[in-house]
Design an enzyme around this catalytic site. Structure first.
Site, mmCIF file in Angstrom:
data_model
loop_
_atom_site.group_PDB
_atom_site.id
_atom_site.type_symbol
_atom_site.label_atom_id
_atom_site.label_comp_id
_atom_site.label_asym_id
_atom_site.label_seq_id
_atom_site.Cartn_x
_atom_site.Cartn_y
_atom_site.Cartn_z
ATOM 1 N N ARG A 63 49.998 32.558 37.257
ATOM 2 C CA ARG A 63 48.541 32.647 37.180
ATOM 3 C C ARG A 63 47.942 31.353 36.642
ATOM 4 O O ARG A 63 46.911 30.905 37.100
ATOM 5 C CB ARG A 63 48.168 33.830 36.274
ATOM 6 C CG ARG A 63 46.701 33.967 36.099
ATOM 7 C CD ARG A 63 46.341 35.223 35.341
ATOM 8 N NE ARG A 63 44.916 35.248 35.144
ATOM 9 C CZ ARG A 63 44.286 34.712 34.121
ATOM 10 N NH1 ARG A 63 44.973 34.146 33.159
ATOM 11 N NH2 ARG A 63 42.983 34.761 34.025
ATOM 12 N N SER A 102 41.385 37.869 35.361
ATOM 13 C CA SER A 102 42.017 38.792 34.419
ATOM 14 C C SER A 102 41.321 40.143 34.528
ATOM 15 O O SER A 102 40.428 40.303 35.349
ATOM 16 C CB SER A 102 41.860 38.189 33.029
ATOM 17 O OG SER A 102 42.644 38.913 32.161
ATOM 18 N N LYS A 114 43.988 50.603 28.135
ATOM 19 C CA LYS A 114 45.263 50.236 27.512
ATOM 20 C C LYS A 114 45.762 51.216 26.455
ATOM 21 O O LYS A 114 44.975 51.933 25.830
ATOM 22 C CB LYS A 114 45.142 48.839 26.899
ATOM 23 C CG LYS A 114 44.974 47.786 27.996
ATOM 24 C CD LYS A 114 45.026 46.387 27.501
ATOM 25 C CE LYS A 114 46.350 45.984 26.967
ATOM 26 N NZ LYS A 114 46.463 44.562 26.705
ATOM 27 N N GLU A 150 34.982 24.351 47.691
ATOM 28 C CA GLU A 150 34.854 23.344 48.770
ATOM 29 C C GLU A 150 36.234 22.774 49.101
ATOM 30 O O GLU A 150 36.597 22.609 50.263
ATOM 31 C CB GLU A 150 33.945 22.194 48.311
ATOM 32 C CG GLU A 150 32.475 22.478 48.477
ATOM 33 C CD GLU A 150 31.643 21.380 47.828
ATOM 34 O OE1 GLU A 150 30.879 20.741 48.544
ATOM 35 O OE2 GLU A 150 31.791 21.156 46.614
ATOM 36 N N TYR A 151 36.980 22.510 48.049
ATOM 37 C CA TYR A 151 38.323 21.956 48.230
ATOM 38 C C TYR A 151 39.187 22.968 48.988
ATOM 39 O O TYR A 151 39.867 22.627 49.962
ATOM 40 C CB TYR A 151 38.932 21.636 46.864
ATOM 41 C CG TYR A 151 40.333 21.061 46.926
ATOM 42 C CD1 TYR A 151 40.532 19.680 46.898
ATOM 43 C CD2 TYR A 151 41.447 21.893 47.015
ATOM 44 C CE1 TYR A 151 41.810 19.147 46.957
ATOM 45 C CE2 TYR A 151 42.725 21.374 47.078
ATOM 46 C CZ TYR A 151 42.905 20.000 47.041
ATOM 47 O OH TYR A 151 44.170 19.480 47.099
ATOM 48 N N LYS A 158 49.872 49.881 34.304
ATOM 49 C CA LYS A 158 49.714 48.448 33.984
ATOM 50 C C LYS A 158 51.053 47.968 33.436
ATOM 51 O O LYS A 158 51.462 48.341 32.327
ATOM 52 C CB LYS A 158 48.597 48.246 32.965
ATOM 53 C CG LYS A 158 48.320 46.791 32.707
ATOM 54 C CD LYS A 158 47.059 46.624 31.884
ATOM 55 C CE LYS A 158 46.719 45.172 31.663
ATOM 56 N NZ LYS A 158 47.769 44.345 31.152
ATOM 57 N N GLU A 166 53.405 41.811 39.625
ATOM 58 C CA GLU A 166 53.957 41.584 38.300
ATOM 59 C C GLU A 166 55.449 41.347 38.391
ATOM 60 O O GLU A 166 56.170 42.150 38.989
ATOM 61 C CB GLU A 166 53.686 42.860 37.484
ATOM 62 C CG GLU A 166 53.381 42.666 36.053
ATOM 63 C CD GLU A 166 52.080 41.926 35.780
ATOM 64 O OE1 GLU A 166 51.289 41.683 36.710
ATOM 65 O OE2 GLU A 166 51.891 41.563 34.616
ATOM 66 N N CYS A 216 80.503 56.668 -3.219
ATOM 67 C CA CYS A 216 79.962 55.347 -2.879
ATOM 68 C C CYS A 216 80.710 54.784 -1.656
ATOM 69 O O CYS A 216 81.948 54.730 -1.658
ATOM 70 C CB CYS A 216 80.107 54.392 -4.065
ATOM 71 S SG CYS A 216 79.683 52.692 -3.634
HETATM 72 S S1 IVH Z 1 45.191 44.405 39.000
HETATM 73 C C1 IVH Z 1 42.067 40.669 38.407
HETATM 74 N N1 IVH Z 1 47.109 46.086 38.541
HETATM 75 O O1 IVH Z 1 47.543 42.824 34.011
HETATM 76 C C2 IVH Z 1 43.386 41.097 38.102
HETATM 77 N N2 IVH Z 1 47.029 44.129 37.235
HETATM 78 O O2 IVH Z 1 45.632 42.075 31.948
HETATM 79 C C3 IVH Z 1 43.710 42.315 38.886
HETATM 80 N N3 IVH Z 1 48.846 43.948 35.639
HETATM 81 O O3 IVH Z 1 46.841 39.635 35.216
HETATM 82 C C4 IVH Z 1 44.993 42.779 38.489
HETATM 83 N N4 IVH Z 1 49.854 45.803 36.146
HETATM 84 O O4 IVH Z 1 49.112 40.595 35.819
HETATM 85 C C5 IVH Z 1 46.553 44.933 38.197
HETATM 86 N N5 IVH Z 1 48.748 47.666 38.303
HETATM 87 C C6 IVH Z 1 48.203 46.514 37.940
HETATM 88 C C7 IVH Z 1 48.755 45.710 36.935
HETATM 89 C C8 IVH Z 1 48.131 44.520 36.605
HETATM 90 C C9 IVH Z 1 49.883 44.730 35.386
HETATM 91 C C10 IVH Z 1 48.570 42.669 34.928
HETATM 92 C C11 IVH Z 1 48.126 41.564 35.859
HETATM 93 C C12 IVH Z 1 46.878 41.039 35.248
HETATM 94 C C13 IVH Z 1 46.934 41.585 33.859
HETATM 95 C C14 IVH Z 1 45.556 41.732 33.275
#
Ligand code: IVH
Length: 672
Positions: free
Chosen positions: A136, A81, A314, A34-35, A115, A173, A408
């Site tokens: 974030r 996340s 991961k 709402e805000y 990632k 990132e 040595c």
């Molecule tokens: S998509 C809802 N893509 O990983 C979040 N995140 O562990 C969607 N991250 O907070 C994020 N590389 O900061 C996405 N190719 C990538 C990423 C990535 C690093 C980080 C991101 C996120 C964290 C989650």
């Protein structure tokens, strides 16, 4: 126009009121969406009627450069996340869940990306201009880092190209290259500044600098991996298409993106970078798999933690590749030579590692190391650094093989090969400076006479200046001699002499451990003390007698016998027994009656009515305790008197057992 002004004023009034309830009273009276809705309305009106913008408008607060550094700002869309998996099964569950929603067996396209292990940021562009950047935070409120983000070269301050939306959120990132991180730490180290444990922490620390000029110097980088459009929802159809288009607007994206439509393709992408990622100059901790269609993404939506359309697959963060610089051969207290590899610093599981023991000649030879080799480092059991292999195809031509020395590295005497070539020792004993230093330090350490306050720094200086040539010399040190060492004045030299004096009163088990016989540590020393009671008996024991002691094998017996068969060793021990006051060891008294003292790390604090602190310290040492000046996690007991100070609070915080003077006296009485 009047109507618009009225509308704007009403919106501002409302927003300020809600801000007051939220921030000042800590009692929000409307929901976040709402805000956001109200704030967005105000934004849109002000966008249209720029002349009505006033500096105190809540919209200005969000984008304003004048905004306090790190003040919390609300995200337009929650920054969620990612769901995580470490195996294919986890991924398959995710895929099946999606297929169920769309009741389809047909292919769904996924966009796979790296990632990157950095810091997530949100960038707001208005009419193509970067107006706000935030961390974030808790996902709903982030910190305003606009000024600092503006210093990052790869983040455009102004988008270029055509059809740029009125308002756009870019997510991505911020990270630091491994090489820049390494340089930064070398610099921080030489400037005696804070040391960062990994590139991610360095990036986070750099983003949160009060002074943006410092951020500017930190060479941060940025890759975009997400976005939110405010109004123009039909801009693009897929995630991939959008990211590729962003390149035209000057927004950096990582080039390793692939559209996959089966889990096999996805697994291949994952595997491709599992090892290779170590060669990137930035940390990659997995891949991210996203449903490519933006329509499908919207349909899937999110739960309160993560979107249902994306998952992180991961990698286990335990290996790193780095360059070997050198292997140094360290001489231990008992003359054993240990090869230690030194390499360019790497960060594994949050810890910086720059060296790893190669243990012995066999291990070193098996690796067949050459100078400048690229090596893979692992933390075995996630703790001890270890070289697990050499990347042979990256070896330079004509580079030299690293070989174990014959002499040595410290005293140059010929090395002796023990145990089928595994252990190599320098037999020069106290003639070898390395062994001398280590033995002297060990002698006064907590494993030996426990002369707390006489540490390696002072001991090394005394050896360097040739003030002490052997252990006996320590007991005849004069204040004037100590005062020749830098940073040691009258007070400190008197203190050191007192510490040495107090250390003279010791127990036989401490003494046997202190003299540093090869393979004799605290446990064997205890067995020998228990058997021989006085040092002289030990000096004159035969190999057979030693072997007959429970828990002492032939190798240890041989080492002890050998030690005393060297006349210099025998003479030194005899001389020491004359200078020191070595108390006989009585395991029953010590262990049975005061287990809370024997072998315990004890700290004392405050003023005692019945003892001076030194007296109390001496009593405790004679009861087999290790007395330290500082409270730490290792402290097992705090004995406190009156007017105790900070140590009491520290011990209390760490839940350390405590005892006051009366309890201690009672304990002593019970002992007798
Ligand atoms: S998509 C809802 N893509 O990983 C979040 N995140 O562990 C969607 N991250 O907070 C994020 N590389 O900061 C996405 N190719 C990538 C990423 C990535 C690093 C980080 C991101 C996120 C964290 C989650």
């Amino acid at each position: 126009m009047k109507k618009i002004q009225y509308q704007i004023n009403k919106l501002r009034e409302k927003i300020l009121k809600y801000d007051y309830f939220y921030h000042t009273l800590d009692k929000p009276i409307i929901s976040d969406p709402e805000y956001d809705y109200l704030l967005n309305q105000l934004y849109n009106l002000e966008l249209k009627y720029k002349e009505l913008i006033t500096p105190d408008s809540p919209t200005q607060k969000i984008g304003s450069n004048l905004l306090d550094k790190f003040k919390k700002i609300r995200h337009f869309f929650p920054m969620l996340s990612l769901e995580n998996t470490f195996d294919l099964n986890g991924y398959l569950k995710f895929e099946n869940r999606i297929k169920k929603v769309f009741i389809t067996d047909s292919k769904i396209d996924f966009c796979c990306e790296l990632k990157i292990d950095g810091i997530a940021v949100s960038l707001i562009y208005e009419e193509g201009i970067l107006i706000r950047a935030a961390t974030r935070g808790d996902g709903y409120f982030g910190e305003n880092i606009t000024q600092n983000v503006k210093t990052i070269k790869s983040i455009p301050l102004k988008l270029k190209g055509l059809n740029i939306p009125k308002r756009l959120e870019i997510r991505g990132e911020v990270f630091m290259l491994k090489s820049d991180f390494s340089d930064l730490n070398i610099q921080s180290c030489s400037d005696k500044k804070k040391y960062f444990s990994n590139p991610r922490n360095a990036a986070a620390g750099s983003l949160r600098q009060i002074d943006s000029k410092i951020t500017a110097k930190r060479k941060l980088m940025f890759f975009c991996h997400g976005f939110n459009f405010f109004k123009e929802t039909k801009f693009f159809k897929t995630h991939y298409e959008t990211l590729i288009h962003f390149k035209n607007w000057g927004i950096p994206i990582n080039k390793e993106i692939l559209i996959c439509s089966s889990h096999l393709e996805i697994f291949n992408f994952y595997k491709k970078f599992e090892k290779n990622r170590l060669l990137f100059n930035f940390d990659v901790d997995g891949i991210v798999i996203k449903v490519n269609s933006l329509y499908y993404q919207k349909k899937l939506g999110s739960n309160n933690k993560s979107p249902r359309w994306a998952i992180a697959f991961k990698y286990f963060p335990k290996e790193e590749i780095t360059k070997l610089n050198d292997v140094k051969f360290e001489v231990g207290r008992t003359g054993v030579i240990t090869p230690v590899a030194y390499f360019n610093p790497v960060c594994i599981s949050g810890v910086i590692i720059k060296k790893a023991s190669l243990y012995n000649r066999q291990v070193m030879n098996k690796l067949n190391l050459h100078f400048n080799d690229y090596i893979t480092i692992q933390r075995s059991g996630d703790v001890i650094p270890k070289i697990i292999n050499v990347i042979k195809n990256k070896r330079l031509k004509n580079t030299k093989k690293i070989v174990f020395p014959i002499y040595c590295p410290v005293c140059n005497s010929k090395l002796l090969i023990h145990e089928k070539g595994k252990t190599i020792r320098c037999l020069a004993g106290l003639m070898c400076n390395a062994q001398k230093k280590k033995l002297f330090c060990h002698f006064f350490s907590k494993y030996g006479l426990n002369a707390n306050g006489l540490g390696p720094k002072i001991i090394n200086k005394l050896i360097q200046k040739k003030i002490v040539l052997n252990l006996i010399d320590f007991f005849y040190l004069k204040e004037d001699q100590l005062k020749t060492i830098e940073n040691i004045g009258k007070k400190k030299s008197a203190k050191i002499i007192k510490i040495i004096y107090l250390s003279k009163r010791t127990t036989i088990n401490r003494f046997i451990c202190a003299i540093g016989i090869f393979s004799v540590g605290e446990v064997i020393a205890e067995k020998l003390s228990n058997y021989f009671h006085i040092v002289n008996n030990l000096i004159n024991s035969s190999k057979e007698e030693l072997e007959s002691i429970d828990g002492i094998g032939s190798v240890v017996a041989h080492n002890i016998f050998n030690y005393f068969s060297i006349p210099e060793n025998k003479r030194l021990v005899e001389e020491l027994t004359e200078v020191l006051n070595i108390l006989p060891y009585n395991q029953n008294i010590i262990n049975d009656k005061i287990p809370s003292i024997f072998n315990k790390n004890i700290v004392i604090t405050g003023i005692f009515r019945n003892y001076s602190r030194n007296e109390l310290q001496e009593i405790l040492i004679n009861l087999g305790a290790r007395v330290s000046n500082k409270v730490s996690k290792k402290t097992e007991l705090l004995i406190f008197g009156e007017k105790f100070g900070r140590k009491f609070l520290e011990a209390n915080k760490l839940n350390i057992k405590m005892m006051n003077e009366e309890d201690f006296i009672l304990l002593m009485k019970n002992m007798n």
